[in-house]
Design a protein around this motif. Structure first.
Motif, short mmCIF file in Angstrom:
data_model
loop_
_atom_site.label_atom_id
_atom_site.label_comp_id
_atom_site.label_asym_id
_atom_site.label_seq_id
_atom_site.Cartn_x
_atom_site.Cartn_y
_atom_site.Cartn_z
N ASP A 98 0.83 -1.21 0.00
CA ASP A 98 0.00 0.00 0.00
C ASP A 98 0.87 1.26 0.00
OD1 ASP A 98 -2.42 -1.32 -0.08
OD2 ASP A 98 -2.67 -1.35 2.10
N VAL A 99 1.93 1.25 0.80
CA VAL A 99 2.83 2.41 0.83
C VAL A 99 3.55 2.57 -0.51
CG1 VAL A 99 4.86 3.44 1.94
CG2 VAL A 99 3.16 2.23 3.32
N SER A 100 3.97 1.45 -1.10
CA SER A 100 4.66 1.51 -2.40
C SER A 100 3.76 2.12 -3.46
CB SER A 100 5.11 0.11 -2.82
OG SER A 100 6.04 -0.43 -1.91
N LEU A 101 2.49 1.74 -3.47
CA LEU A 101 1.55 2.31 -4.45
C LEU A 101 1.41 3.82 -4.24
CD1 LEU A 101 -1.24 -0.43 -4.41
CD2 LEU A 101 0.60 -0.15 -6.07
N LYS A 102 1.36 4.25 -2.99
CA LYS A 102 1.29 5.70 -2.71
C LYS A 102 2.55 6.41 -3.22
CE LYS A 102 -1.50 5.24 1.52
NZ LYS A 102 -1.48 5.38 3.00
N LEU A 103 3.69 5.76 -3.05
CA LEU A 103 4.94 6.37 -3.50
C LEU A 103 5.00 6.46 -5.02
CD1 LEU A 103 7.33 4.67 -0.93
CD2 LEU A 103 6.99 7.14 -1.19
N TRP A 104 4.61 5.38 -5.72
CA TRP A 104 4.62 5.41 -7.18
C TRP A 104 3.63 6.44 -7.73
CZ3 TRP A 104 4.54 -0.49 -6.61
CH2 TRP A 104 5.85 -0.97 -6.53
N ASP A 105 2.58 6.73 -6.95
CA ASP A 105 1.60 7.74 -7.35
C ASP A 105 1.92 9.12 -6.81
OD1 ASP A 105 0.06 6.11 -8.91
OD2 ASP A 105 -1.49 5.73 -7.41
N SER A 106 3.03 9.28 -6.11
CA SER A 106 3.32 10.58 -5.49
C SER A 106 3.69 11.64 -6.53
CB SER A 106 4.42 10.44 -4.43
OG SER A 106 5.65 10.02 -5.00
N TRP A 107 4.04 11.22 -7.73
CA TRP A 107 4.18 12.14 -8.87
C TRP A 107 3.03 11.87 -9.85
CZ3 TRP A 107 9.03 14.69 -10.70
CH2 TRP A 107 10.05 14.70 -9.75
N GLU A 108 2.28 12.88 -10.20
CA GLU A 108 1.34 12.71 -11.30
C GLU A 108 2.12 12.62 -12.61
OE1 GLU A 108 -2.20 15.12 -11.40
OE2 GLU A 108 -1.99 15.60 -9.26
N ASP A 109 1.50 12.04 -13.62
CA ASP A 109 2.20 11.81 -14.89
C ASP A 109 2.69 13.11 -15.53
OD1 ASP A 109 2.15 8.93 -15.26
OD2 ASP A 109 -0.03 9.13 -15.39
N ASP A 110 1.94 14.19 -15.32
CA ASP A 110 2.32 15.46 -15.95
C ASP A 110 2.92 16.44 -14.95
OD1 ASP A 110 0.02 15.87 -14.56
OD2 ASP A 110 -1.08 16.83 -16.20
N ALA A 111 3.57 15.92 -13.91
CA ALA A 111 4.18 16.80 -12.90
C ALA A 111 5.37 17.58 -13.47
CB ALA A 111 4.62 15.98 -11.69
N ILE A 112 6.03 17.01 -14.49
CA ILE A 112 7.16 17.71 -15.11
C ILE A 112 6.64 18.64 -16.20
CG2 ILE A 112 9.33 17.44 -16.38
CD1 ILE A 112 9.62 14.68 -15.08
N GLU A 166 6.97 9.70 5.05
CA GLU A 166 6.46 11.06 4.92
C GLU A 166 6.46 11.57 3.48
OE1 GLU A 166 5.03 14.87 5.84
OE2 GLU A 166 4.98 12.98 6.96
N GLY A 167 7.64 11.58 2.83
CA GLY A 167 7.80 12.35 1.61
C GLY A 167 7.52 11.61 0.33
N ALA A 168 7.38 12.38 -0.74
CA ALA A 168 7.19 11.84 -2.08
C ALA A 168 8.43 11.11 -2.55
CB ALA A 168 6.84 12.97 -3.05
N LEU A 169 8.26 10.21 -3.50
CA LEU A 169 9.38 9.50 -4.09
C LEU A 169 10.29 10.49 -4.81
CD1 LEU A 169 10.06 6.44 -4.16
CD2 LEU A 169 9.12 6.39 -6.47
N ASN A 170 11.58 10.21 -4.85
CA ASN A 170 12.50 11.11 -5.56
C ASN A 170 12.80 10.63 -6.97
OD1 ASN A 170 13.99 8.92 -4.73
ND2 ASN A 170 15.64 10.10 -3.79
N VAL A 171 11.85 9.89 -7.55
CA VAL A 171 11.90 9.46 -8.94
C VAL A 171 10.54 9.74 -9.56
CG1 VAL A 171 12.28 7.52 -10.51
CG2 VAL A 171 13.51 7.60 -8.33
N PRO A 172 10.46 10.30 -10.77
CA PRO A 172 9.15 10.55 -11.39
C PRO A 172 8.38 9.25 -11.64
CG PRO A 172 10.89 11.76 -12.52
CD PRO A 172 11.58 10.81 -11.58
N ARG A 173 7.11 9.40 -11.91
CA ARG A 173 6.28 8.22 -12.21
C ARG A 173 6.82 7.53 -13.46
NH1 ARG A 173 0.47 6.58 -13.57
NH2 ARG A 173 -0.09 5.26 -11.80
N SER A 174 6.90 6.21 -13.39
CA SER A 174 7.58 5.43 -14.42
C SER A 174 6.64 5.09 -15.58
CB SER A 174 8.16 4.16 -13.81
OG SER A 174 7.14 3.24 -13.48
N PRO A 175 7.18 4.55 -16.68
CA PRO A 175 6.34 4.28 -17.86
C PRO A 175 5.11 3.42 -17.57
CG PRO A 175 8.64 4.12 -18.46
CD PRO A 175 8.61 4.31 -16.97
#
Length: 445
Positions: free
Chosen positions: A155-169, A197-206
């Motif tokens: 559940d935490v991993s899913l939150k982290l992978w979603d912590s960047w929206e696809d168009d955040a960049i 606590e914090g967002a992942l430091n990698v953008p959402r992946s393909p």
């Protein structure tokens, strides 16, 4: 389009048979040779396999006298294989018991980005006291607790992978705006096992998330798979057992509110292929003749939680083994091995021979046509969506399967002849790309 097989190449050093390293053709150092794995990956890609898979565990298992021991860390190895292949999916085992969600989510997102959307995670809870002691614990956590931790971990991993929206960049050079902070969503998770606590430091992946794979067949394991898994690696010895597992898992998936087509069941099969059935049996016998039975007895006593010296090679398993509900370790594998020994009335020596090739997975020796027939029968009769191909000897066993069995499966319309335009591992498995939970929530407002 006609339903087609999903094939995964389960790669293990010189092969799945414990004695494969002793054959003249085998390289005893192959398990740490990148070129060996590049060769295997390219063979599997030539066979248009959906994916390849590397098992792993956070401990040195068993005796180094038995077979090549230890392994390269799988995410590191798969990152190298991503640069040597174009199409094949790359699945690694990683434990929820002995990792943290933030670091592991970052590593899988990185592999997915580097590979262009080909990453998969085989989610395991890791049984065994040896692993526990490597992480400061006196004993392994209880079976139910390991699965409760795994559920929160995912559940935490899913939150982290979603912590960047696809168009955040945004990458707006003129305005001097690289990204949109409003599209970053820190999990701020506090639970029973993790605080992140914090967002992942990698953008959402393909793929959004890596393909989620699971390999437990206990009751807890099946419930976990029904909730999360998109592919399940499993072990059954008979088509009847495989059909029962398949039907049970699909029904649990429906009960969990998911589409049963979004979970693929892949039993393991160890094919030993010969030009005649007699030749295949001879190959199998050569491997069995190279088994060192003292290792097999030790491993079997460990699996069955028996004191050293309990088992006799030419005797049968004790009648008073504990029920599987009392086993805290590899519960589903314990059940499979005990049932195999009881059903076929095997001596310990015979049981070790049967387990030497696939550790409880189906082993099958025959001609290419017989192997293809077995695969087709299980696939068309509700026992499998595909198979975990586990060659007894590598690389020769995978070469033979691709050169002699794959053409038969293609001729029967059961397997693709080329990869086609679909690029990601999720595409290969016929799965949708998951919507980002924050984007989805905003669209429903």
């Amino acid at each position: 389009m006609t339903r087609q097989l999903h094939l995964n190449a389960f790669l293990m050093s010189t092969g799945h048979h414990e004695a494969s390293w002793r054959l003249p053709e085998s390289d005893p150092y192959a398990h740490v040779d990148l070129a060996h794995y590049v060769r295997l990956a390219r063979i599997a890609e030539r066979g248009t396999f959906d994916s390849l898979f590397l098992a792993d565990g956070p401990q040195l298992w068993g005796s180094v006298g038995q077979r090549p021991a230890g392994a390269l860390e799988p995410l590191t190895l798969l990152t190298a294989l991503a640069t040597a292949t174009e199409h094949i999916g790359l699945i690694a085992t990683a434990s929820t018991s002995y990792n943290s969600p933030y670091n592991l989510a970052r590593r899988f997102a990185s592999l997915d980005i580097v590979s262009g959307g080909r990453a998969g995670w085989n989610i395991v809870t890791t049984a065994g006291a040896d692993a526990a002691r490597n992480f400061g614990l006196d004993a392994e956590p209880a079976h139910a607790e390991r699965y409760a931790r795994a559920a929160e971990f995912l559940d935490v991993s899913l939150k982290l992978w979603d912590s960047w929206e696809d168009d955040a960049i945004v990458a707006d050079k003129a305005a001097g705006v690289w990204g949109d902070d409003a599209r970053i969503h820190p999990p701020r998770h506090k639970g029973a096992y993790f605080s992140v606590e914090g967002a992942l430091n990698v953008p959402r992946s393909p793929q959004g998330y890596p393909l989620l794979v699971q390999a437990g067949s206990s009751e807890n394991g099946k419930d976990f798979a029904a909730r999360y898994a998109e592919a399940v690696f499993t072990a059954q010895q008979t088509i009847e057992d495989a059909q029962a597992f398949y039907a049970d898992l699909k029904s649990r998936t429906v009960a969990a509110g998911r589409d049963p087509e979004h979970i693929k069941v892949l039993p393991g099969i160890v094919p030993v292929v010969g030009s005649t059935e007699a030749e295949a049996r001879d190959q199998e016998q050569v491997l069995e003749d190279h088994i060192v039975h003292t290792h097999g007895v030790t491993n079997l006593e460990r699996l069955l939680n028996l004191p050293p010296g309990t088992l006799e090679l030419d005797g049968r398993l004790p009648d008073d083994l504990p029920p599987d509900s009392a086993i805290e370790g590899a519960r589903s594998r314990y059940t499979l091995v005990v049932e195999l020994a009881r059903r076929d009335r095997l001596t310990v020596r015979q049981l070790i021979g049967r387990l030497g090739g696939g550790r409880g997975h189906l082993t099958f020796a025959g001609t290419p046509e017989q192997v293809a027939d077995t695969i087709e029968t299980w696939f068309t009769r509700g026992a499998a969506d595909g198979f975990n191909i586990m060659p007894a000897v590598l690389p020769s066993g995978l070469d033979t399967f691709v050169d002699q069995v794959v053409p038969l499966l293609r001729a029967r319309g059961l397997l693709r002849t080329e990869y086609g335009p679909r690029r990601t591992l999720r595409d290969r498995y016929g799965l949708p790309r998951p919507a980002n939970q924050h984007t989805l929530a905003a669209s429903l407002v």
